[in-house]
Design a protein around this motif. Structure first.
Motif, PDB file in Angstrom:
ATOM      1  N   LEU A 134       1.209  -1.277  -0.086  1.00  0.00           N
ATOM      2  CA  LEU A 134      -0.072  -0.094  -0.194  1.00  0.00           C
ATOM      3  C   LEU A 134       0.862   1.590  -0.270  1.00  0.00           C
ATOM      4  N   ARG A 135       2.167   1.713   0.493  1.00  0.00           N
ATOM      5  CA  ARG A 135       3.042   2.483   0.613  1.00  0.00           C
ATOM      6  C   ARG A 135       4.828   1.426   0.558  1.00  0.00           C
ATOM      7  N   LEU A 136       5.262   2.078   0.537  1.00  0.00           N
ATOM      8  CA  LEU A 136       6.743   1.917   0.739  1.00  0.00           C
ATOM      9  C   LEU A 136       7.314   1.564   1.845  1.00  0.00           C
ATOM     10  N   ALA A 137       8.070   1.073   2.477  1.00  0.00           N
ATOM     11  CA  ALA A 137       8.742   0.714   3.204  1.00  0.00           C
ATOM     12  C   ALA A 137       9.832   1.881   3.231  1.00  0.00           C
ATOM     13  N   PHE A 138      10.345   2.548   2.246  1.00  0.00           N
ATOM     14  CA  PHE A 138      11.450   3.429   2.342  1.00  0.00           C
ATOM     15  C   PHE A 138      10.815   4.872   1.308  1.00  0.00           C
ATOM     16  N   SER A 139      11.497   6.105   0.938  1.00  0.00           N
ATOM     17  CA  SER A 139      11.378   7.203   0.485  1.00  0.00           C
ATOM     18  C   SER A 139      11.778   6.822  -0.672  1.00  0.00           C
ATOM     19  N   PRO A 140      11.487   6.977  -2.188  1.00  0.00           N
ATOM     20  CA  PRO A 140      12.300   6.986  -3.525  1.00  0.00           C
ATOM     21  C   PRO A 140      12.719   8.398  -2.751  1.00  0.00           C
ATOM     22  N   PRO A 141      13.886   8.412  -3.543  1.00  0.00           N
ATOM     23  CA  PRO A 141      13.571   9.959  -3.677  1.00  0.00           C
ATOM     24  C   PRO A 141      13.452  11.029  -5.106  1.00  0.00           C
ATOM     25  N   ALA A 142      13.032  12.096  -4.951  1.00  0.00           N
ATOM     26  CA  ALA A 142      12.382  12.720  -5.284  1.00  0.00           C
ATOM     27  C   ALA A 142      12.006  13.246  -6.749  1.00  0.00           C
ATOM     28  N   TRP A 143      13.445  12.665  -7.137  1.00  0.00           N
ATOM     29  CA  TRP A 143      13.502  13.122  -8.403  1.00  0.00           C
ATOM     30  C   TRP A 143      13.424  11.510  -9.439  1.00  0.00           C
ATOM     31  N   LYS A 144      13.521  10.575  -8.655  1.00  0.00           N
ATOM     32  CA  LYS A 144      13.423   9.697  -8.985  1.00  0.00           C
ATOM     33  C   LYS A 144      11.589   8.899  -9.832  1.00  0.00           C
ATOM     34  N   LEU A 145      10.750   9.361  -8.210  1.00  0.00           N
ATOM     35  CA  LEU A 145       9.865  10.055  -8.605  1.00  0.00           C
ATOM     36  C   LEU A 145       9.126  10.655  -9.819  1.00  0.00           C
ATOM     37  N   GLN A 146      10.027  12.417  -9.510  1.00  0.00           N
ATOM     38  CA  GLN A 146       9.351  12.230 -10.809  1.00  0.00           C
ATOM     39  C   GLN A 146       9.747  12.126 -11.980  1.00  0.00           C
ATOM     40  N   LEU A 147      11.375  11.904 -12.559  1.00  0.00           N
ATOM     41  CA  LEU A 147      11.247  11.016 -13.583  1.00  0.00           C
ATOM     42  C   LEU A 147      10.344   9.400 -13.864  1.00  0.00           C
ATOM     43  N   GLY A 148       9.912   8.915 -12.837  1.00  0.00           N
ATOM     44  CA  GLY A 148       8.747   8.005 -13.208  1.00  0.00           C
ATOM     45  C   GLY A 148       7.535   8.279 -13.524  1.00  0.00           C
ATOM     46  N   LYS A 149       7.059   9.709 -13.367  1.00  0.00           N
ATOM     47  CA  LYS A 149       5.963   9.776 -13.343  1.00  0.00           C
ATOM     48  C   LYS A 149       6.450  10.775 -15.292  1.00  0.00           C
ATOM     49  N   LEU A 150       7.025  11.483 -14.930  1.00  0.00           N
ATOM     50  CA  LEU A 150       7.243  12.116 -16.864  1.00  0.00           C
ATOM     51  C   LEU A 150       7.402  10.692 -17.765  1.00  0.00           C
ATOM     52  N   ALA A 151       7.972   9.385 -17.181  1.00  0.00           N
ATOM     53  CA  ALA A 151       7.941   8.312 -18.374  1.00  0.00           C
ATOM     54  C   ALA A 151       6.834   7.713 -18.234  1.00  0.00           C
ATOM     55  N   LEU A 152       5.945   7.587 -17.530  1.00  0.00           N
ATOM     56  CA  LEU A 152       4.467   7.064 -17.521  1.00  0.00           C
ATOM     57  C   LEU A 152       3.869   7.430 -18.307  1.00  0.00           C
TER      58      LEU A 152
END
Length: 275
Positions: A134-152
């Motif tokens: 439901l949530r990750l047990a760790f916090s991914p780097p903000a840049w990686k999340l932003q990159l993932g959203k762009l890739a999406l």
């Protein structure tokens, strides 16, 4: 254990599944596996224990996993992921009429099962969530999340390594070695899994008050991959429907930990109480 293979086609993808009929059928359990996982990894212990408790089992490999065809780690969309589970649920209803159906989802599969139960509870009796993502047990780097959203948005089919540490799965080195040696296991993930499942996990937490089915949620407190506090949160938000079972020091794959017999006994006992 062989089981009886079955296939179905969805979105031009050929899915692989298996049916494991018990001699006496008190209920049917549908197993929905986790990320990079496949149904065969449940044949050593989980499925035999369910069969021994008179529960017939159906399992299938999700989009981009196991023996299901298609690009590893990719799915065409979250709605399509839910639809594939619905196809298997209807197959279970057809094969085992009048028998109660329970969904058992591990990790990513727990996310799928909970979202399915919130949207389409009509054909199922209850749900079991093992270390649900439901949530990750760790916090991914903000840049990686932003990159993932762009890739999406621009490259939804691109896949990358999921950076999962296999040692976080189990305290048992042999279980980790077996995971690493499994040719059907993979570490690929696409934005349609990573980003969409983070979103659907939050949606499920926000809408957990609407859960109409009884649920058993099992989580290890030392899980380094999925957040056990998210499991605590949903149980507190809807205590009438959700029973929470925490395992101190348990890692992500409770069914591959030293406490696995207790874990499966807790599941079977709960299912029997909810028939």
């Amino acid at each position: 254990m062989l089981g009886n293979p079955f296939t179905f086609r969805q979105n031009d993808v050929d899915f692989f599944g298996k049916i494991y009929p018990s001699k006496k059928v008190n209920a049917v359990v549908i197993i929905v596996h986790g990320l990079g996982d496949h149904l065969g990894r449940y044949e050593d212990f989980v499925i035999p224990e369910l069969l021994n408790n008179d529960f017939s089992v159906l399992a299938y490999d999700q989009f981009g996993h196991g023996k299901t065809k298609g690009k590893r780690g990719y799915n065409p969309g979250f709605d399509q992921v839910l639809e594939s589970l619905h196809i298997v649920v209807k197959k279970a209803v057809e094969m085992f009429p009048q028998k109660p159906i329970f969904l058992y989802g591990h990790s990513m599969g727990g996310n799928v099962v909970l979202n399915y139960a919130l949207r389409s509870p009509e054909l199922i009796q209850g749900i079991v969530l093992s270390s649900p993502f439901l949530r990750l047990a760790f916090s991914p780097p903000a840049w990686k999340l932003q990159l993932g959203k762009l890739a999406l948005k621009f490259f939804p089919g691109i896949t990358m390594g999921n950076e999962l540490d296999p040692k976080a799965l189990s305290h048992d080195p042999k279980a980790v070695e077996k995971y690493l040696a499994d040719p059907l296991v993979h570490d690929k993930v696409s934005p349609n899994y990573s980003i969409r499942f983070l979103e659907s996990g939050e949606w499920a937490i926000e809408n957990i008050d609407f859960l109409k089915l009884n649920a058993l949620v099992l989580h290890g407190t030392a899980d380094m991959l999925t957040d056990h506090l998210a499991s605590v949160e949903i149980s507190k938000k809807n205590p009438k429907k959700i029973k929470l079972q925490l395992y101190p020091d348990g890692y992500h794959e409770l069914h591959n930990e030293a406490l696995k017999e207790t874990f499966l006994k807790d599941i079977c006992t709960w299912i029997n109480k909810n028939l």
